[in-house]
Design a protein around this motif. Structure first.
Motif, mmCIF file in Angstrom:
data_model
loop_
_atom_site.group_PDB
_atom_site.id
_atom_site.type_symbol
_atom_site.label_atom_id
_atom_site.label_comp_id
_atom_site.label_asym_id
_atom_site.label_seq_id
_atom_site.Cartn_x
_atom_site.Cartn_y
_atom_site.Cartn_z
ATOM 1 N N GLU A 293 0.873 -1.159 0.000
ATOM 2 C CA GLU A 293 0.000 0.000 0.000
ATOM 3 C C GLU A 293 0.912 1.209 0.000
ATOM 4 O O GLU A 293 1.818 1.305 0.829
ATOM 5 C CB GLU A 293 -0.906 0.036 1.235
ATOM 6 N N LEU A 294 0.703 2.117 -0.938
ATOM 7 C CA LEU A 294 1.533 3.311 -1.065
ATOM 8 C C LEU A 294 0.799 4.528 -0.540
ATOM 9 O O LEU A 294 -0.395 4.711 -0.824
ATOM 10 C CB LEU A 294 1.903 3.549 -2.532
ATOM 11 N N GLY A 295 1.508 5.374 0.190
ATOM 12 C CA GLY A 295 0.943 6.649 0.622
ATOM 13 C C GLY A 295 0.693 7.519 -0.592
ATOM 14 O O GLY A 295 1.393 7.437 -1.606
ATOM 15 N N LYS A 296 -0.321 8.376 -0.497
ATOM 16 C CA LYS A 296 -0.753 9.138 -1.673
ATOM 17 C C LYS A 296 0.326 10.045 -2.255
ATOM 18 O O LYS A 296 0.322 10.321 -3.449
ATOM 19 C CB LYS A 296 -2.010 9.942 -1.366
ATOM 20 N N ASN A 297 1.277 10.510 -1.453
ATOM 21 C CA ASN A 297 2.308 11.411 -1.965
ATOM 22 C C ASN A 297 3.426 10.707 -2.718
ATOM 23 O O ASN A 297 4.245 11.374 -3.349
ATOM 24 C CB ASN A 297 2.907 12.247 -0.837
ATOM 25 N N ILE A 298 3.491 9.398 -2.639
ATOM 26 C CA ILE A 298 4.570 8.676 -3.329
ATOM 27 C C ILE A 298 4.079 7.781 -4.457
ATOM 28 O O ILE A 298 4.876 7.108 -5.102
ATOM 29 C CB ILE A 298 5.415 7.841 -2.336
ATOM 30 N N VAL A 299 2.783 7.792 -4.728
ATOM 31 C CA VAL A 299 2.229 6.899 -5.749
ATOM 32 C C VAL A 299 2.847 7.154 -7.116
ATOM 33 O O VAL A 299 3.441 6.255 -7.720
ATOM 34 C CB VAL A 299 0.688 7.020 -5.819
ATOM 35 N N ARG A 300 2.717 8.356 -7.623
ATOM 36 C CA ARG A 300 3.155 8.643 -9.001
ATOM 37 C C ARG A 300 4.651 8.443 -9.197
ATOM 38 O O ARG A 300 5.081 7.858 -10.183
ATOM 39 C CB ARG A 300 2.739 10.051 -9.406
ATOM 40 N N THR A 301 5.442 8.930 -8.259
ATOM 41 C CA THR A 301 6.900 8.790 -8.426
ATOM 42 C C THR A 301 7.326 7.334 -8.319
ATOM 43 O O THR A 301 8.190 6.892 -9.068
ATOM 44 C CB THR A 301 7.664 9.637 -7.386
ATOM 45 N N THR A 302 6.709 6.588 -7.408
ATOM 46 C CA THR A 302 7.061 5.176 -7.268
ATOM 47 C C THR A 302 6.682 4.399 -8.523
ATOM 48 O O THR A 302 7.496 3.623 -9.041
ATOM 49 C CB THR A 302 6.373 4.558 -6.033
ATOM 50 N N LEU A 303 5.484 4.621 -9.025
ATOM 51 C CA LEU A 303 5.049 3.904 -10.227
ATOM 52 C C LEU A 303 5.923 4.238 -11.427
ATOM 53 O O LEU A 303 6.337 3.349 -12.177
ATOM 54 C CB LEU A 303 3.587 4.220 -10.532
ATOM 55 N N ALA A 304 6.227 5.514 -11.613
ATOM 56 C CA ALA A 304 7.068 5.921 -12.747
ATOM 57 C C ALA A 304 8.455 5.307 -12.647
ATOM 58 O O ALA A 304 8.994 4.803 -13.644
ATOM 59 C CB ALA A 304 7.156 7.440 -12.812
ATOM 60 N N ALA A 305 9.032 5.331 -11.462
ATOM 61 C CA ALA A 305 10.381 4.790 -11.286
ATOM 62 C C ALA A 305 10.415 3.283 -11.484
ATOM 63 O O ALA A 305 11.313 2.756 -12.159
ATOM 64 C CB ALA A 305 10.909 5.158 -9.899
ATOM 65 N N VAL A 306 9.454 2.580 -10.920
ATOM 66 C CA VAL A 306 9.435 1.115 -11.047
ATOM 67 C C VAL A 306 9.224 0.709 -12.501
ATOM 68 O O VAL A 306 9.876 -0.203 -12.997
ATOM 69 C CB VAL A 306 8.353 0.515 -10.114
ATOM 70 N N GLU A 307 8.337 1.409 -13.195
ATOM 71 C CA GLU A 307 8.102 1.104 -14.603
ATOM 72 C C GLU A 307 9.358 1.363 -15.434
ATOM 73 O O GLU A 307 9.743 0.556 -16.281
ATOM 74 C CB GLU A 307 6.919 1.931 -15.117
ATOM 75 N N ALA A 308 10.033 2.473 -15.183
ATOM 76 C CA ALA A 308 11.243 2.814 -15.930
ATOM 77 C C ALA A 308 12.387 1.835 -15.631
ATOM 78 O O ALA A 308 13.094 1.410 -16.546
ATOM 79 C CB ALA A 308 11.679 4.240 -15.592
ATOM 80 N N ARG A 309 12.569 1.500 -14.367
ATOM 81 C CA ARG A 309 13.702 0.647 -13.993
ATOM 82 C C ARG A 309 13.512 -0.819 -14.385
ATOM 83 O O ARG A 309 14.479 -1.508 -14.666
ATOM 84 C CB ARG A 309 13.971 0.770 -12.501
ATOM 85 N N THR A 310 12.255 -1.295 -14.385
ATOM 86 C CA THR A 310 12.018 -2.698 -14.756
ATOM 87 C C THR A 310 11.844 -2.879 -16.252
ATOM 88 O O THR A 310 12.059 -3.973 -16.765
ATOM 89 C CB THR A 310 10.737 -3.232 -14.075
ATOM 90 N N GLY A 311 11.447 -1.818 -16.942
ATOM 91 C CA GLY A 311 11.127 -1.944 -18.359
ATOM 92 C C GLY A 311 9.782 -2.613 -18.587
ATOM 93 O O GLY A 311 9.427 -2.929 -19.721
ATOM 94 N N LYS A 312 9.007 -2.824 -17.534
ATOM 95 C CA LYS A 312 7.691 -3.463 -17.626
ATOM 96 C C LYS A 312 6.602 -2.401 -17.530
ATOM 97 O O LYS A 312 6.724 -1.447 -16.789
ATOM 98 C CB LYS A 312 7.474 -4.458 -16.472
ATOM 99 N N ARG A 313 5.535 -2.593 -18.288
ATOM 100 C CA ARG A 313 4.382 -1.702 -18.215
ATOM 101 C C ARG A 313 3.539 -2.101 -17.014
ATOM 102 O O ARG A 313 3.328 -3.277 -16.762
ATOM 103 C CB ARG A 313 3.532 -1.801 -19.486
ATOM 104 N N ILE A 314 3.051 -1.132 -16.297
ATOM 105 C CA ILE A 314 2.173 -1.402 -15.169
ATOM 106 C C ILE A 314 0.777 -1.704 -15.693
ATOM 107 O O ILE A 314 0.262 -0.992 -16.556
ATOM 108 C CB ILE A 314 2.141 -0.198 -14.205
ATOM 109 N N GLU A 315 0.196 -2.778 -15.189
ATOM 110 C CA GLU A 315 -1.190 -3.113 -15.486
ATOM 111 C C GLU A 315 -2.046 -2.357 -14.469
ATOM 112 O O GLU A 315 -1.814 -2.458 -13.272
ATOM 113 C CB GLU A 315 -1.436 -4.617 -15.350
#
Length: 156
Positions: A122-144
Protein backbone atom coordinates in the motif's frame (compact mmCIF):
# COMPACT_ATOMS: atom_id res chain seq x y z
CA UNK A 1 -15.03 9.09 41.43
CA UNK A 2 -17.10 10.57 38.57
CA UNK A 3 -14.06 12.40 37.22
CA UNK A 4 -12.01 9.20 37.23
CA UNK A 5 -14.78 7.30 35.41
CA UNK A 6 -15.11 10.06 32.81
CA UNK A 7 -11.33 10.07 32.36
CA UNK A 8 -11.22 6.28 31.86
CA UNK A 9 -14.02 6.44 29.29
CA UNK A 10 -12.27 9.29 27.47
CA UNK A 11 -8.95 7.38 27.39
CA UNK A 12 -10.71 4.25 26.11
CA UNK A 13 -12.54 6.24 23.39
CA UNK A 14 -9.33 7.96 22.31
CA UNK A 15 -7.49 4.64 22.02
CA UNK A 16 -10.29 3.02 20.06
CA UNK A 17 -10.82 5.88 17.62
CA UNK A 18 -7.25 7.10 17.09
CA UNK A 19 -6.32 4.37 14.58
CA UNK A 20 -9.43 5.28 12.60
CA UNK A 21 -8.57 8.97 12.75
CA UNK A 22 -5.12 8.35 11.35
CA UNK A 23 -6.68 6.94 8.20
CA UNK A 24 -3.99 4.41 7.36
CA UNK A 25 -0.36 4.93 6.45
CA UNK A 26 1.38 8.30 6.29
CA UNK A 27 1.23 9.88 2.82
CA UNK A 28 4.99 9.50 2.25
CA UNK A 29 5.32 5.89 3.49
CA UNK A 30 4.35 2.41 2.37
CA UNK A 31 3.18 -0.80 3.97
CA UNK A 32 3.71 -4.42 2.96
CA UNK A 33 0.16 -5.77 3.01
CA UNK A 34 0.91 -9.33 2.07
CA UNK A 35 2.31 -11.72 -0.45
CA UNK A 36 4.61 -14.71 -0.52
CA UNK A 37 7.58 -13.24 1.36
CA UNK A 38 7.78 -14.79 4.83
CA UNK A 39 10.72 -12.58 5.84
CA UNK A 40 8.42 -9.55 6.04
CA UNK A 41 5.34 -9.69 8.26
CA UNK A 42 2.02 -8.64 6.76
CA UNK A 43 0.98 -5.04 7.46
CA UNK A 44 4.56 -3.94 8.09
CA UNK A 45 5.00 -0.20 7.61
CA UNK A 46 8.16 1.26 6.15
CA UNK A 47 9.54 3.22 3.23
CA UNK A 48 10.10 2.30 -0.39
CA UNK A 49 13.13 3.54 -2.26
CA UNK A 50 13.46 3.46 -6.04
CA UNK A 51 16.67 5.47 -6.42
CA UNK A 52 18.94 2.43 -6.66
CA UNK A 53 19.41 1.40 -10.30
CA UNK A 54 19.30 -2.32 -9.54
CA UNK A 55 16.91 -2.88 -6.64
CA UNK A 56 13.51 -1.87 -5.35
CA UNK A 57 14.06 -1.35 -1.61
CA UNK A 58 11.53 -1.70 1.17
CA UNK A 59 12.97 -0.56 4.50
CA UNK A 60 11.09 -1.23 7.70
CA UNK A 61 11.79 -1.28 11.40
CA UNK A 62 14.07 -4.23 11.91
CA UNK A 63 15.16 -4.83 8.34
CA UNK A 64 14.88 -4.32 4.63
CA UNK A 65 13.90 -6.31 1.57
CA UNK A 66 15.26 -5.79 -1.92
CA UNK A 67 13.76 -6.90 -5.20
CA UNK A 68 16.11 -6.91 -8.21
CA UNK A 69 14.47 -4.92 -11.00
CA UNK A 70 15.70 -7.39 -13.62
CA UNK A 71 13.72 -10.19 -11.93
CA UNK A 72 10.40 -8.35 -11.89
CA UNK A 73 7.99 -9.93 -14.39
CA UNK A 74 4.66 -8.26 -13.56
CA UNK A 75 3.46 -4.97 -12.04
CA UNK A 76 -0.10 -4.03 -11.16
CA UNK A 77 -1.63 -0.94 -9.61
CA UNK A 78 -5.11 -0.52 -8.18
CA UNK A 79 -7.10 1.55 -5.74
CA UNK A 80 -9.70 0.80 -3.15
CA UNK A 81 -12.11 3.49 -2.02
CA UNK A 82 -13.73 3.32 1.36
CA UNK A 83 -15.91 5.49 3.51
CA UNK A 84 -14.41 7.29 6.50
CA UNK A 85 -16.57 5.51 9.05
CA UNK A 86 -14.20 5.99 11.98
CA UNK A 87 -13.97 9.72 11.43
CA UNK A 88 -17.72 9.96 10.94
CA UNK A 89 -18.35 8.25 14.27
CA UNK A 90 -15.77 10.35 16.09
CA UNK A 91 -16.34 13.74 14.49
CA UNK A 92 -19.29 14.16 12.16
CA UNK A 93 -21.66 11.97 10.13
CA UNK A 94 -21.03 14.33 7.19
CA UNK A 95 -17.66 12.64 6.76
CA UNK A 96 -19.50 9.58 5.46
CA UNK A 97 -19.84 11.56 2.24
CA UNK A 98 -16.07 11.59 1.70
CA UNK A 99 -13.99 8.66 0.50
CA UNK A 100 -10.47 7.63 1.38
CA UNK A 101 -8.52 5.99 -1.41
CA UNK A 102 -5.93 3.35 -0.72
CA UNK A 103 -3.29 2.72 -3.40
CA UNK A 104 -1.87 -0.78 -3.99
CA UNK A 105 1.17 -1.85 -6.01
CA UNK A 106 1.69 -5.55 -6.70
CA UNK A 107 5.17 -6.69 -7.70
CA UNK A 108 5.69 -10.22 -9.02
CA UNK A 109 9.26 -11.42 -9.41
CA UNK A 110 11.53 -14.47 -9.49
CA UNK A 111 13.57 -15.08 -6.33
CA UNK A 112 17.15 -16.37 -6.16
CA UNK A 113 15.90 -19.96 -6.61
CA UNK A 114 13.83 -19.04 -9.67
CA UNK A 115 10.50 -19.33 -7.81
CA UNK A 116 7.68 -16.90 -8.49
CA UNK A 117 7.07 -14.47 -5.61
CA UNK A 118 4.60 -11.64 -5.05
CA UNK A 119 4.49 -8.60 -2.79
CA UNK A 120 1.55 -6.23 -2.33
CA UNK A 121 2.34 -2.74 -1.05
CA UNK A 122 0.00 0.00 0.00
CA UNK A 123 1.53 3.31 -1.07
CA UNK A 124 0.94 6.65 0.62
CA UNK A 125 -0.75 9.14 -1.67
CA UNK A 126 2.31 11.41 -1.97
CA UNK A 127 4.57 8.68 -3.33
CA UNK A 128 2.23 6.90 -5.75
CA UNK A 129 3.15 8.64 -9.00
CA UNK A 130 6.90 8.79 -8.43
CA UNK A 131 7.06 5.18 -7.27
CA UNK A 132 5.05 3.90 -10.23
CA UNK A 133 7.07 5.92 -12.75
CA UNK A 134 10.38 4.79 -11.29
CA UNK A 135 9.44 1.12 -11.05
CA UNK A 136 8.10 1.10 -14.60
CA UNK A 137 11.24 2.81 -15.93
CA UNK A 138 13.70 0.65 -13.99
CA UNK A 139 12.02 -2.70 -14.76
CA UNK A 140 11.13 -1.94 -18.36
CA UNK A 141 7.69 -3.46 -17.63
CA UNK A 142 4.38 -1.70 -18.21
CA UNK A 143 2.17 -1.40 -15.17
CA UNK A 144 -1.19 -3.11 -15.49
CA UNK A 145 -3.92 -0.88 -14.07
CA UNK A 146 -6.99 -2.45 -12.49
CA UNK A 147 -9.30 0.22 -13.91
CA UNK A 148 -9.40 3.65 -15.59
CA UNK A 149 -9.48 5.48 -12.28
CA UNK A 150 -6.28 3.74 -11.16
CA UNK A 151 -4.71 4.59 -14.52
CA UNK A 152 -5.54 8.29 -14.08
CA UNK A 153 -4.05 8.30 -10.58
CA UNK A 154 -0.90 6.51 -11.70
CA UNK A 155 -0.34 8.57 -14.83
CA UNK A 156 -1.24 11.97 -13.42
Amino acid sequence: MKKLSFFMVAVFFANVTSPALLGGIPSDKAAYRGGTIAAVAENTEGAVTTTNEHYFHFRYKGGEFRVPYDRVNFLEFGQKAGRRVGLAIAISPLLLLSKKRRHFLTINFLDDQGKQQAMVFELGKNIVRTTLAAVEARTGKRIEYQDDEARRMGRG
